[in-house]
Design an enzyme around this catalytic site. Sequence first.
Site, PDB file in Angstrom:
ATOM      1  N   LYS A  10       0.866  -1.298  -0.027  1.00 55.60           N
ATOM      2  CA  LYS A  10      -0.027   0.112  -0.029  1.00 55.60           C
ATOM      3  C   LYS A  10       0.898   1.187   0.022  1.00 55.60           C
ATOM      4  CE  LYS A  10      -3.818  -2.048   2.257  1.00 55.60           C
ATOM      5  NZ  LYS A  10      -4.882  -2.317   3.623  1.00 55.60           N
ATOM      6  N   PHE A  58     -15.384   3.267   7.950  1.00 52.73           N
ATOM      7  CA  PHE A  58     -14.138   3.683   7.520  1.00 52.73           C
ATOM      8  C   PHE A  58     -13.998   3.417   6.059  1.00 52.73           C
ATOM      9  CE2 PHE A  58     -13.822  -0.911   8.985  1.00 52.73           C
ATOM     10  CZ  PHE A  58     -13.400  -1.358   7.919  1.00 52.73           C
ATOM     11  N   ARG A  86      -1.320 -13.960   3.762  1.00 56.65           N
ATOM     12  CA  ARG A  86      -2.105 -13.255   5.085  1.00 56.65           C
ATOM     13  C   ARG A  86      -1.252 -13.608   6.386  1.00 56.65           C
ATOM     14  NH1 ARG A  86      -6.891 -11.084   4.197  1.00 56.65           N
ATOM     15  NH2 ARG A  86      -7.921 -11.142   6.393  1.00 56.65           N
ATOM     16  N   THR A  92      -4.849  -7.544  10.710  1.00 53.54           N
ATOM     17  CA  THR A  92      -5.455  -6.138  10.148  1.00 53.54           C
ATOM     18  C   THR A  92      -4.866  -5.006  11.021  1.00 53.54           C
ATOM     19  OG1 THR A  92      -7.261  -7.301   9.470  1.00 53.54           O
ATOM     20  CG2 THR A  92      -7.318  -4.833   9.256  1.00 53.54           C
ATOM     21  N   ARG A 103       3.044  -6.411   9.122  1.00 55.16           N
ATOM     22  CA  ARG A 103       2.317  -5.233   9.659  1.00 55.16           C
ATOM     23  C   ARG A 103       2.854  -4.869  11.040  1.00 55.16           C
ATOM     24  NH1 ARG A 103      -3.545  -7.293   7.491  1.00 55.16           N
ATOM     25  NH2 ARG A 103      -3.992  -5.752   5.639  1.00 55.16           N
ATOM     26  N   ASN A 113      -2.028   0.202   6.943  1.00 53.18           N
ATOM     27  CA  ASN A 113      -1.373  -1.083   7.321  1.00 53.18           C
ATOM     28  C   ASN A 113      -0.650  -1.804   6.380  1.00 53.18           C
ATOM     29  OD1 ASN A 113      -3.297  -2.185   5.887  1.00 53.18           O
ATOM     30  ND2 ASN A 113      -4.460  -3.173   7.449  1.00 53.18           N
TER      31      ASN A 113
HETATM   32  P1  DAT Z   1      -7.672  -7.367   5.824  1.00 54.01           P
HETATM   33  O1  DAT Z   1      -7.043  -5.962   5.151  1.00 54.01           O
HETATM   34  O2  DAT Z   1      -6.530  -7.886   7.093  1.00 54.01           O
HETATM   35  O3  DAT Z   1      -8.054  -8.325   5.018  1.00 54.01           O
HETATM   36  P2  DAT Z   1     -10.008  -6.351   5.876  1.00 54.01           P
HETATM   37  O4  DAT Z   1     -10.512  -6.903   4.730  1.00 54.01           O
HETATM   38  O5  DAT Z   1     -11.204  -6.495   7.023  1.00 54.01           O
HETATM   39  O6  DAT Z   1      -8.804  -6.530   6.491  1.00 54.01           O
HETATM   40  O7  DAT Z   1     -10.161  -4.761   5.911  1.00 54.01           O
HETATM   41  C1  DAT Z   1      -9.694  -4.348   4.592  1.00 54.01           C
HETATM   42  C2  DAT Z   1      -8.998  -2.893   4.861  1.00 54.01           C
HETATM   43  O8  DAT Z   1      -9.940  -1.924   5.935  1.00 54.01           O
HETATM   44  C3  DAT Z   1      -7.748  -3.071   6.140  1.00 54.01           C
HETATM   45  O9  DAT Z   1      -6.699  -3.420   5.642  1.00 54.01           O
HETATM   46  C4  DAT Z   1      -7.807  -1.887   6.606  1.00 54.01           C
HETATM   47  C5  DAT Z   1      -9.156  -1.089   6.655  1.00 54.01           C
HETATM   48  N1  DAT Z   1      -9.783  -1.574   8.025  1.00 54.01           N
HETATM   49  C6  DAT Z   1     -10.310  -2.626   8.460  1.00 54.01           C
HETATM   50  N2  DAT Z   1     -10.905  -2.441   9.738  1.00 54.01           N
HETATM   51  C7  DAT Z   1     -10.742  -1.139   9.956  1.00 54.01           C
HETATM   52  C8  DAT Z   1     -11.102  -0.501  11.059  1.00 54.01           C
HETATM   53  N3  DAT Z   1     -11.706  -0.960  12.054  1.00 54.01           N
HETATM   54  N4  DAT Z   1     -10.730   1.056  10.885  1.00 54.01           N
HETATM   55  C9  DAT Z   1     -10.203   1.390  10.046  1.00 54.01           C
HETATM   56  N5  DAT Z   1      -9.701   0.660   8.688  1.00 54.01           N
HETATM   57  C10 DAT Z   1      -9.993  -0.611   8.809  1.00 54.01           C
HETATM   58 MG    MG Z   2      -9.342  -8.170   3.461  1.00 57.86          MG
END
Ligand code: DAT
Ligand code: MG
Length: 141
Positions: A10, A58, A86, A92, A103, A113
Amino acid sequence: MVEKTLSLVKPDGVAGNHIGEILNLYEKEGLKIVALKMIKINKEFARQHYIDLKDKPFYQELVDFISSGPLVAMILEGEDAVNTVRRVNGATDPKEAAEGTIRNKYAKGKTDNTVHGSDSVEHAKREISMWFPEYLDSYLS
Ligand code: DAT
Ligand code: MG
Protein backbone atom coordinates in the site's frame (compact mmCIF):
# COMPACT_ATOMS: atom_id res chain seq x y z
CA MET A 1 -2.95 -26.73 -3.30
CA VAL A 2 -0.99 -24.39 -5.55
CA GLU A 3 -2.91 -21.11 -5.66
CA LYS A 4 -2.53 -17.56 -6.87
CA THR A 5 -3.29 -14.55 -4.70
CA LEU A 6 -3.16 -10.78 -5.01
CA SER A 7 -0.91 -8.75 -2.72
CA LEU A 8 -0.54 -4.98 -2.54
CA VAL A 9 2.22 -2.93 -0.97
CA LYS A 10 0.00 0.00 0.00
CA PRO A 11 1.04 3.66 -0.36
CA ASP A 12 2.57 3.80 3.15
CA GLY A 13 4.74 0.76 2.38
CA VAL A 14 6.00 2.36 -0.84
CA ALA A 15 6.57 5.77 0.84
CA GLY A 16 8.44 4.07 3.69
CA ASN A 17 10.88 2.28 1.33
CA HIS A 18 9.68 -1.18 2.34
CA ILE A 19 8.98 -2.67 -1.11
CA GLY A 20 12.20 -4.69 -1.29
CA GLU A 21 11.89 -6.11 2.22
CA ILE A 22 8.26 -7.10 1.63
CA LEU A 23 9.03 -8.87 -1.66
CA ASN A 24 11.90 -10.62 0.13
CA LEU A 25 9.62 -11.86 2.92
CA TYR A 26 7.20 -13.34 0.36
CA GLU A 27 10.00 -14.97 -1.65
CA LYS A 28 11.56 -16.44 1.50
CA GLU A 29 8.22 -18.20 2.11
CA GLY A 30 8.66 -19.91 -1.26
CA LEU A 31 6.06 -17.80 -3.05
CA LYS A 32 6.73 -16.92 -6.70
CA ILE A 33 6.11 -13.38 -7.94
CA VAL A 34 4.41 -14.10 -11.27
CA ALA A 35 3.21 -10.54 -12.05
CA LEU A 36 4.24 -7.17 -10.61
CA LYS A 37 3.57 -3.48 -11.25
CA MET A 38 3.60 -0.08 -9.57
CA ILE A 39 0.52 2.08 -10.14
CA LYS A 40 -1.55 4.82 -8.56
CA ILE A 41 -5.24 3.90 -8.65
CA ASN A 42 -8.18 6.28 -8.87
CA LYS A 43 -11.03 6.44 -6.35
CA GLU A 44 -13.47 4.49 -8.51
CA PHE A 45 -11.03 1.58 -8.78
CA ALA A 46 -10.39 1.81 -5.02
CA ARG A 47 -14.14 1.66 -4.32
CA GLN A 48 -14.40 -1.45 -6.49
CA HIS A 49 -11.45 -3.14 -4.82
CA TYR A 50 -13.02 -2.65 -1.37
CA ILE A 51 -16.67 -2.97 -2.48
CA ASP A 52 -17.41 -5.64 0.18
CA LEU A 53 -16.67 -2.99 2.84
CA LYS A 54 -18.88 -0.27 1.35
CA ASP A 55 -21.15 -0.09 4.41
CA LYS A 56 -18.30 0.18 6.94
CA PRO A 57 -17.76 3.56 8.64
CA PHE A 58 -14.11 3.59 7.51
CA TYR A 59 -14.85 2.90 3.81
CA GLN A 60 -14.26 6.47 2.58
CA GLU A 61 -11.03 6.78 4.57
CA LEU A 62 -9.84 3.46 3.16
CA VAL A 63 -10.66 4.49 -0.43
CA ASP A 64 -8.89 7.85 0.04
CA PHE A 65 -5.82 6.16 1.50
CA ILE A 66 -5.38 3.36 -1.05
CA SER A 67 -5.69 5.89 -3.90
CA SER A 68 -3.41 8.49 -2.25
CA GLY A 69 -0.11 7.47 -3.87
CA PRO A 70 1.72 4.81 -5.84
CA LEU A 71 1.37 1.22 -4.68
CA VAL A 72 2.83 -2.09 -5.81
CA ALA A 73 0.44 -4.81 -6.98
CA MET A 74 1.56 -8.39 -7.50
CA ILE A 75 0.29 -11.88 -8.14
CA LEU A 76 1.95 -14.45 -5.89
CA GLU A 77 1.80 -18.15 -6.63
CA GLY A 78 2.55 -21.12 -4.42
CA GLU A 79 1.29 -23.82 -2.10
CA ASP A 80 -1.49 -22.35 0.11
CA ALA A 81 -0.59 -18.87 -1.24
CA VAL A 82 -3.73 -17.11 0.07
CA ASN A 83 -3.14 -18.09 3.70
CA THR A 84 0.64 -17.81 3.46
CA VAL A 85 0.41 -14.16 2.38
CA ARG A 86 -2.12 -13.36 5.11
CA ARG A 87 0.12 -15.00 7.73
CA VAL A 88 3.19 -13.04 6.57
CA ASN A 89 1.12 -9.81 6.40
CA GLY A 90 -0.15 -10.20 9.99
CA ALA A 91 -3.38 -9.06 11.62
CA THR A 92 -5.32 -6.12 10.15
CA ASP A 93 -4.66 -3.99 13.25
CA PRO A 94 -0.87 -3.66 13.58
CA LYS A 95 -1.24 -3.60 17.38
CA GLU A 96 -2.46 -7.20 17.10
CA ALA A 97 -0.01 -8.33 14.40
CA ALA A 98 2.40 -11.09 15.46
CA GLU A 99 6.11 -10.43 15.85
CA GLY A 100 7.99 -10.55 12.56
CA THR A 101 4.94 -9.97 10.36
CA ILE A 102 4.95 -7.12 7.85
CA ARG A 103 2.26 -5.18 9.68
CA ASN A 104 4.06 -5.68 13.01
CA LYS A 105 7.24 -4.26 11.51
CA TYR A 106 5.94 -1.41 9.36
CA ALA A 107 2.25 -0.59 9.79
CA LYS A 108 1.26 2.59 11.60
CA GLY A 109 -2.49 2.13 11.93
CA LYS A 110 -5.60 0.23 10.94
CA THR A 111 -5.95 2.19 7.69
CA ASP A 112 -2.28 2.58 6.78
CA ASN A 113 -1.43 -1.05 7.40
CA THR A 114 1.17 -1.47 4.63
CA VAL A 115 -0.14 -4.53 2.77
CA HIS A 116 -3.20 -6.25 1.35
CA GLY A 117 -3.71 -9.95 0.71
CA SER A 118 -6.75 -11.61 -0.83
CA ASP A 119 -8.81 -13.44 1.82
CA SER A 120 -9.89 -16.49 -0.25
CA VAL A 121 -9.15 -18.22 -3.55
CA GLU A 122 -12.48 -16.90 -4.90
CA HIS A 123 -11.70 -13.31 -3.97
CA ALA A 124 -8.15 -13.74 -5.30
CA LYS A 125 -9.59 -14.60 -8.71
CA ARG A 126 -11.81 -11.53 -8.68
CA GLU A 127 -8.97 -9.27 -7.53
CA ILE A 128 -6.45 -10.68 -10.04
CA SER A 129 -8.92 -10.12 -12.86
CA MET A 130 -9.38 -6.49 -11.70
CA TRP A 131 -5.74 -5.65 -11.13
CA PHE A 132 -4.17 -7.71 -13.91
CA PRO A 133 -6.75 -7.96 -16.73
CA GLU A 134 -3.84 -8.22 -19.18
CA TYR A 135 -2.88 -11.57 -17.61
CA LEU A 136 -6.39 -12.94 -17.29
CA ASP A 137 -6.10 -15.68 -19.90
CA SER A 138 -2.70 -17.02 -18.90
CA TYR A 139 -3.08 -16.65 -15.13
CA LEU A 140 -6.60 -17.83 -14.43
CA SER A 141 -6.53 -21.03 -16.49
P1 DAT B 1 -7.49 -7.22 5.80
O1 DAT B 1 -6.80 -6.13 5.01
O2 DAT B 1 -6.63 -7.69 6.94
O3 DAT B 1 -8.02 -8.34 4.94
P2 DAT B 1 -10.24 -6.26 5.99
O4 DAT B 1 -10.45 -6.93 4.66
O5 DAT B 1 -11.17 -6.57 7.09
O6 DAT B 1 -8.75 -6.55 6.52
O7 DAT B 1 -10.24 -4.68 5.77
C1 DAT B 1 -9.66 -4.14 4.64
C2 DAT B 1 -8.90 -2.90 5.03
O8 DAT B 1 -9.80 -1.96 5.63
C3 DAT B 1 -7.83 -3.12 6.09
O9 DAT B 1 -6.62 -3.58 5.55
C4 DAT B 1 -7.70 -1.74 6.67
C5 DAT B 1 -9.13 -1.23 6.64
N1 DAT B 1 -9.80 -1.47 7.94
C6 DAT B 1 -10.29 -2.63 8.41
N2 DAT B 1 -10.85 -2.50 9.60
C7 DAT B 1 -10.70 -1.20 9.93
C8 DAT B 1 -11.05 -0.38 11.05
N3 DAT B 1 -11.70 -0.91 12.10
N4 DAT B 1 -10.72 0.93 11.02
C9 DAT B 1 -10.08 1.48 9.97
N5 DAT B 1 -9.71 0.77 8.86
C10 DAT B 1 -10.02 -0.54 8.85
MG1 MG C 1 -9.47 -8.25 3.45
